[in-house]
Design a protein around this motif. Sequence first.
Motif, PDB file in Angstrom:
ATOM      1  N   TYR A   1       9.059 -28.447  -0.714  1.00 52.37           N
ATOM      2  CA  TYR A   1       9.175 -28.709   0.924  1.00 52.37           C
ATOM      3  C   TYR A   1       8.753 -27.250   1.600  1.00 52.37           C
ATOM      4  CZ  TYR A   1      10.506 -30.549   5.559  1.00 52.37           C
ATOM      5  OH  TYR A   1      10.586 -30.624   6.721  1.00 52.37           O
ATOM      6  N   SER A   2       9.362 -26.285   0.960  1.00 50.64           N
ATOM      7  CA  SER A   2       9.096 -24.964   1.400  1.00 50.64           C
ATOM      8  C   SER A   2       9.713 -23.721   0.521  1.00 50.64           C
ATOM      9  CB  SER A   2       9.645 -24.640   2.799  1.00 50.64           C
ATOM     10  OG  SER A   2       9.694 -23.287   3.296  1.00 50.64           O
ATOM     11  N   ASP A   3       8.780 -22.815   0.163  1.00 50.11           N
ATOM     12  CA  ASP A   3       9.415 -21.754  -0.636  1.00 50.11           C
ATOM     13  C   ASP A   3       9.436 -20.537   0.098  1.00 50.11           C
ATOM     14  OD1 ASP A   3       6.626 -21.182  -0.221  1.00 50.11           O
ATOM     15  OD2 ASP A   3       6.277 -21.027  -2.361  1.00 50.11           O
ATOM     16  N   GLN A   4       9.763 -20.633   1.380  1.00 52.58           N
ATOM     17  CA  GLN A   4       9.775 -19.532   2.354  1.00 52.58           C
ATOM     18  C   GLN A   4      11.185 -19.216   2.926  1.00 52.58           C
ATOM     19  OE1 GLN A   4       6.809 -17.139   2.099  1.00 52.58           O
ATOM     20  NE2 GLN A   4       6.426 -18.662   0.918  1.00 52.58           N
ATOM     21  N   VAL A   5      12.275 -19.844   2.121  1.00 50.56           N
ATOM     22  CA  VAL A   5      13.423 -19.782   2.767  1.00 50.56           C
ATOM     23  C   VAL A   5      14.494 -18.808   1.893  1.00 50.56           C
ATOM     24  CG1 VAL A   5      15.545 -20.919   3.889  1.00 50.56           C
ATOM     25  CG2 VAL A   5      13.044 -22.081   3.602  1.00 50.56           C
ATOM     26  N   ALA A   6      14.543 -17.481   2.028  1.00 46.94           N
ATOM     27  CA  ALA A   6      15.201 -16.693   1.160  1.00 46.94           C
ATOM     28  C   ALA A   6      16.803 -17.172   1.097  1.00 46.94           C
ATOM     29  CB  ALA A   6      15.015 -15.132   1.543  1.00 46.94           C
ATOM     30  N   ASN A   7      17.342 -17.147  -0.058  1.00 43.81           N
ATOM     31  CA  ASN A   7      18.711 -17.645  -0.397  1.00 43.81           C
ATOM     32  C   ASN A   7      19.097 -18.829   0.544  1.00 43.81           C
ATOM     33  OD1 ASN A   7      21.832 -16.703   0.094  1.00 43.81           O
ATOM     34  ND2 ASN A   7      20.931 -16.193  -2.039  1.00 43.81           N
ATOM     35  N   ALA A   8      18.340 -19.721   0.261  1.00 44.91           N
ATOM     36  CA  ALA A   8      18.421 -21.194   0.980  1.00 44.91           C
ATOM     37  C   ALA A   8      19.636 -21.741   0.864  1.00 44.91           C
ATOM     38  CB  ALA A   8      17.561 -22.107   0.859  1.00 44.91           C
ATOM     39  N   ARG A   9      20.807 -22.054   1.614  1.00 42.51           N
ATOM     40  CA  ARG A   9      21.928 -22.552   1.657  1.00 42.51           C
ATOM     41  C   ARG A   9      22.116 -24.009   2.383  1.00 42.51           C
ATOM     42  NH1 ARG A   9      25.833 -19.224  -1.214  1.00 42.51           N
ATOM     43  NH2 ARG A   9      27.138 -21.365  -0.995  1.00 42.51           N
ATOM     44  N   GLU A  10      22.971 -24.073   3.428  1.00 42.28           N
ATOM     45  CA  GLU A  10      23.170 -25.180   4.075  1.00 42.28           C
ATOM     46  C   GLU A  10      22.020 -25.944   4.967  1.00 42.28           C
ATOM     47  OE1 GLU A  10      26.235 -27.558   7.068  1.00 42.28           O
ATOM     48  OE2 GLU A  10      26.896 -25.573   6.542  1.00 42.28           O
ATOM     49  N   ILE A  11      21.757 -27.110   4.868  1.00 37.90           N
ATOM     50  CA  ILE A  11      20.705 -27.529   5.596  1.00 37.90           C
ATOM     51  C   ILE A  11      21.474 -28.534   6.907  1.00 37.90           C
ATOM     52  CG2 ILE A  11      18.726 -29.162   5.648  1.00 37.90           C
ATOM     53  CD1 ILE A  11      18.629 -28.618   2.450  1.00 37.90           C
ATOM     54  N   ALA A  12      20.598 -28.233   8.142  1.00 37.80           N
ATOM     55  CA  ALA A  12      21.221 -29.153   9.120  1.00 37.80           C
ATOM     56  C   ALA A  12      20.011 -29.782   9.878  1.00 37.80           C
ATOM     57  CB  ALA A  12      21.975 -28.648  10.108  1.00 37.80           C
ATOM     58  N   LEU A  13      20.085 -31.034  10.502  1.00 42.60           N
ATOM     59  CA  LEU A  13      18.922 -31.489  11.009  1.00 42.60           C
ATOM     60  C   LEU A  13      19.060 -31.556  12.612  1.00 42.60           C
ATOM     61  CD1 LEU A  13      18.343 -34.713   8.847  1.00 42.60           C
ATOM     62  CD2 LEU A  13      17.429 -32.523   8.380  1.00 42.60           C
ATOM     63  N   GLY A  14      17.651 -31.018  13.214  1.00 46.14           N
ATOM     64  CA  GLY A  14      17.756 -31.033  14.777  1.00 46.14           C
ATOM     65  C   GLY A  14      17.320 -32.446  15.250  1.00 46.14           C
ATOM     66  N   ALA A  15      17.512 -32.790  16.360  1.00 47.47           N
ATOM     67  CA  ALA A  15      17.240 -34.065  17.028  1.00 47.47           C
ATOM     68  C   ALA A  15      15.549 -34.317  17.019  1.00 47.47           C
ATOM     69  CB  ALA A  15      17.727 -33.944  18.372  1.00 47.47           C
ATOM     70  N   LYS A  16      14.816 -33.428  16.981  1.00 45.11           N
ATOM     71  CA  LYS A  16      13.320 -33.367  16.941  1.00 45.11           C
ATOM     72  C   LYS A  16      12.839 -33.498  15.620  1.00 45.11           C
ATOM     73  CE  LYS A  16      13.201 -32.140  21.758  1.00 45.11           C
ATOM     74  NZ  LYS A  16      12.491 -30.957  22.907  1.00 45.11           N
ATOM     75  N   GLY A  17      13.370 -33.511  14.511  1.00 45.17           N
ATOM     76  CA  GLY A  17      12.969 -33.421  13.126  1.00 45.17           C
ATOM     77  C   GLY A  17      12.883 -31.879  12.702  1.00 45.17           C
ATOM     78  N   THR A  18      13.482 -30.983  13.307  1.00 42.50           N
ATOM     79  CA  THR A  18      13.501 -29.441  12.837  1.00 42.50           C
ATOM     80  C   THR A  18      14.635 -29.490  11.710  1.00 42.50           C
ATOM     81  OG1 THR A  18      13.017 -28.733  14.810  1.00 42.50           O
ATOM     82  CG2 THR A  18      13.850 -27.098  13.384  1.00 42.50           C
ATOM     83  N   VAL A  19      14.276 -29.022  10.736  1.00 39.63           N
ATOM     84  CA  VAL A  19      15.182 -28.751   9.398  1.00 39.63           C
ATOM     85  C   VAL A  19      15.519 -27.152   9.518  1.00 39.63           C
ATOM     86  CG1 VAL A  19      15.512 -28.614   7.028  1.00 39.63           C
ATOM     87  CG2 VAL A  19      14.105 -30.362   8.139  1.00 39.63           C
ATOM     88  N   PHE A  20      16.821 -26.946   9.896  1.00 38.89           N
ATOM     89  CA  PHE A  20      17.539 -25.555   9.850  1.00 38.89           C
ATOM     90  C   PHE A  20      18.186 -25.456   8.526  1.00 38.89           C
ATOM     91  CE2 PHE A  20      17.587 -27.194  14.535  1.00 38.89           C
ATOM     92  CZ  PHE A  20      16.754 -26.119  15.012  1.00 38.89           C
ATOM     93  N   VAL A  21      18.067 -24.268   8.223  1.00 38.80           N
ATOM     94  CA  VAL A  21      18.707 -23.619   6.852  1.00 38.80           C
ATOM     95  C   VAL A  21      19.347 -22.349   6.985  1.00 38.80           C
ATOM     96  CG1 VAL A  21      18.355 -23.285   4.288  1.00 38.80           C
ATOM     97  CG2 VAL A  21      16.583 -25.046   5.792  1.00 38.80           C
TER      98      VAL A  21
END
Length: 362
Positions: free
Chosen positions: A36-56
Amino acid sequence: MRMALFLLLSWLAMQVQAASPLEQLTLPPGFHIALYSDQVANAREIALGAKGTVFVGSGDAGKVYALTDSKGAGVADKVRVVASALESPIGVAFKNGDLYISAVSRIVVLRDIENHLDDPPAPEVVTDKLPTETHHGSKFLAFGPDGKLYVPIGAPCNVCDPGPDHGKLIRMNADGSGMEDVARGIRNSVGFDWQPGTGQLWFTDNGRDMLDDDLPSDELNRITRPGEHFGFPYCHQGDTLDPEFGQGKRCSDYAPPVLKLGAHVAALGMRFYEGRQFPASYKGAIIVAEHGSWNRTKKSGYRVMTVHLQGSKVLSYEPLITGFAPNEQAWGRPADVQPLPDGSLLVSDDLTGAVYRVTYKP
């Protein structure tokens, strides 16, 4: 003839070495995994926004990322940093347009964030009254069905009597007020979710280290009443007294785990799966990210598991994704899981700084 065979075997070996790490992963028939993406250094918890944004959230990087898939292709085509210079901001939770972020002793919020991804607002402090210890100080976040923000406070040690300020799960109002304890006797929970239908909170808890290769197990727990105590540091995995802190105690006095997840697997993020893309047997199941052991003779964890349930009864505990540590050499470490509205599943990997997407198509 021998030379030709040698050259063929050498070529095959090079192909294996050059293969994508994802090709080393094993999933049940019909399941597929892609980047999905390899640009998220030390990726941990994921949350979803109301407009489809994936916050990490992230650990070592001190940053929080926003991933967008503007084309609906199942791949993040833009990655933005919406916060930086925070202390271990692994936890993210979204509510009413705002993104809440954990930062050890503080929780901050980015207001109306999805309308300001390119010019994120300065973080506002929700509370700065949490413990400052960094040992088990990083915090998973989630809003419950009651609208309150739930926050774990880990024990500041491998094993110790943490006292009233640590080793528990708390909740508070979205503005930081009304802070109260929910459950105690929790060593370090880095994942929890509420069961659809019952509304009960289930959580993972990491067992203590330096006791034995196969003791104690990490736990999957369920809170059935306010104020329950889950045993730490006196009783581990529901049936094993601690050699030091368990003297004079009884395991029967504490809430036992619903399921023993395995010793040192480092179970982190977990979510109930309510999507329709996966087979029907996955409806209502718990998906668990197991980060993997660091202090065991033979590695354990390094996988994503499924706990199939019937109500509160465990029917099975089986792998969804394996292959992150072939031949005892870990190349990936799952940290969190998050179902998407289309029924696919995101998996964060803090070792490679990636987020993967799992889909099902028979």
